[in-house]
Design a protein around this motif. Structure first.
Motif, PDB file in Angstrom:
ATOM      1  N   ARG A  21      -4.016   6.385   5.575  1.00 49.00           N
ATOM      2  CA  ARG A  21      -2.938   6.312   4.592  1.00 49.00           C
ATOM      3  C   ARG A  21      -2.614   4.829   4.337  1.00 49.00           C
ATOM      4  O   ARG A  21      -2.339   4.077   5.280  1.00 49.00           O
ATOM      5  CB  ARG A  21      -1.691   7.027   5.092  1.00 49.00           C
ATOM      6  N   ALA A  22      -2.614   4.432   3.079  1.00 50.20           N
ATOM      7  CA  ALA A  22      -2.450   3.014   2.758  1.00 50.20           C
ATOM      8  C   ALA A  22      -1.113   2.476   3.239  1.00 50.20           C
ATOM      9  O   ALA A  22      -1.032   1.356   3.771  1.00 50.20           O
ATOM     10  CB  ALA A  22      -2.592   2.809   1.247  1.00 50.20           C
ATOM     11  N   GLU A  23      -0.047   3.265   3.086  1.00 49.82           N
ATOM     12  CA  GLU A  23       1.267   2.755   3.480  1.00 49.82           C
ATOM     13  C   GLU A  23       1.359   2.569   4.987  1.00 49.82           C
ATOM     14  O   GLU A  23       2.027   1.644   5.472  1.00 49.82           O
ATOM     15  CB  GLU A  23       2.384   3.682   2.977  1.00 49.82           C
ATOM     16  N   VAL A  24       0.672   3.421   5.751  1.00 52.38           N
ATOM     17  CA  VAL A  24       0.684   3.275   7.201  1.00 52.38           C
ATOM     18  C   VAL A  24      -0.186   2.090   7.626  1.00 52.38           C
ATOM     19  O   VAL A  24       0.172   1.342   8.545  1.00 52.38           O
ATOM     20  CB  VAL A  24       0.198   4.563   7.884  1.00 52.38           C
TER      21      VAL A  24
ATOM     22  N   ARG B 197      -3.902   5.251  -2.639  1.00 56.39           N
ATOM     23  CA  ARG B 197      -2.971   5.802  -1.650  1.00 56.39           C
ATOM     24  C   ARG B 197      -3.669   6.061  -0.318  1.00 56.39           C
ATOM     25  O   ARG B 197      -3.025   6.120   0.720  1.00 56.39           O
ATOM     26  CB  ARG B 197      -2.370   7.103  -2.184  1.00 56.39           C
ATOM     27  N   VAL B 198      -4.992   6.258  -0.372  1.00 56.72           N
ATOM     28  CA  VAL B 198      -5.784   6.429   0.833  1.00 56.72           C
ATOM     29  C   VAL B 198      -6.875   5.373   0.838  1.00 56.72           C
ATOM     30  O   VAL B 198      -7.562   5.166  -0.170  1.00 56.72           O
ATOM     31  CB  VAL B 198      -6.414   7.835   0.913  1.00 56.72           C
ATOM     32  N   LEU B 199      -7.045   4.701   1.966  1.00 59.05           N
ATOM     33  CA  LEU B 199      -8.084   3.689   2.125  1.00 59.05           C
ATOM     34  C   LEU B 199      -9.235   4.310   2.910  1.00 59.05           C
ATOM     35  O   LEU B 199      -9.041   4.780   4.041  1.00 59.05           O
ATOM     36  CB  LEU B 199      -7.547   2.468   2.881  1.00 59.05           C
ATOM     37  N   PHE B 200     -10.426   4.305   2.313  1.00 60.20           N
ATOM     38  CA  PHE B 200     -11.623   4.798   2.987  1.00 60.20           C
ATOM     39  C   PHE B 200     -12.474   3.586   3.379  1.00 60.20           C
ATOM     40  O   PHE B 200     -12.963   2.866   2.513  1.00 60.20           O
ATOM     41  CB  PHE B 200     -12.438   5.711   2.067  1.00 60.20           C
ATOM     42  N   PHE B 201     -12.624   3.382   4.671  1.00 57.77           N
ATOM     43  CA  PHE B 201     -13.459   2.292   5.169  1.00 57.77           C
ATOM     44  C   PHE B 201     -14.819   2.851   5.540  1.00 57.77           C
ATOM     45  O   PHE B 201     -14.919   3.867   6.229  1.00 57.77           O
ATOM     46  CB  PHE B 201     -12.818   1.631   6.394  1.00 57.77           C
TER      47      PHE B 201
END
Length: 217
Positions: A171-174, A97-101
């Motif tokens: 936020r992955a959806e954003v 649900r959260v992408l950490f780059f």
């Protein structure tokens, strides 16, 4: 993305991926630097059972062990592409649900994921959270680089501002809503990403209390 990326290995200790909260995406041009980064990820204060790591790299090293307890994916791209495209390829595989780059020459502190994720949870109008990225060396030239390259974009006061992508939670959806990073850009893709987030009505937050180490080399 016009590329047949090959999925080499996956799932160390996780059978069901639908409940993943956090996806860590590493665009990797320097596999020799990965061991230190993976060790730093293994020390994160979040529960690894609900996390995954995706490394997008031209060719996966065969002798590197993933962090214990984490779901892990080598994503072989065949070629080294600009950072935006490498990150997009990793994000396309991500289920969190959260992408950490985070870049392969960075070292996050143990509270990195927890702190950035907490800010996203606390501020619904914020789509992306970043932090300070500072040299891991105390030498003269790395300190010069900190000042020249990062001081203007990384003040010591937290607030709403554009963020660099070397350390970033989204936020992955954003991320998918704004179609990720612009793959036609060779540089400043993170600045462009922040502008498009703003156009879509989202804010970006900079947390000056969190510092990620960076090897300026």
């Amino acid at each position: 993305h016009g590329l047949r990326a090959r999925l080499v290995s996956r799932a160390f200790g996780m059978d069901e991926m639908s409940d993943v909260l956090h996806s860590v995406i590493i665009p990797c041009a320097r596999p020799e630097r990965l061991p230190r980064l993976l060790e730093a990820l293994a020390r994160q204060t979040v529960d690894p059972v609900r996390c995954e790591v995706i490394v997008a790299t031209p060719k996966a090293p065969r002798d590197l062990l993933p962090p214990s307890g984490w779901a892990f994916t080598w994503l072989e791209t065949g070629s080294l592409f600009p950072p935006g495209r490498m990150r997009n390829l990793g994000a396309a595989r991500a289920q969190g649900r959260v992408l950490f780059f985070i870049d392969d020459d960075c070292l996050p502190p143990p509270e990195w994921m927890e702190s950035l994720g907490r800010r996203l949870d606390a501020t619904p109008n914020v789509a992306a959270v970043g932090c300070r990225v500072v040299s891991v060396s105390g030498g003269f030239w790395p300190r010069c680089a900190d000042y020249v390259l990062f001081s203007a974009a990384q003040p010591r006061i937290s607030g709403y501002r554009h963020l660099g992508a070397a350390s970033l939670a989204v936020r992955a959806e954003v991320f998918r809503q704004v179609q990720g990073f612009d793959e036609t850009l060779l540089a400043s893709e993170d600045w462009d990403f922040g502008l498009r987030l703003g156009t879509a009505g989202w804010k970006s937050y900079y947390d000056a209390e969190v510092s990620v180490g960076h090897d300026h080399d």
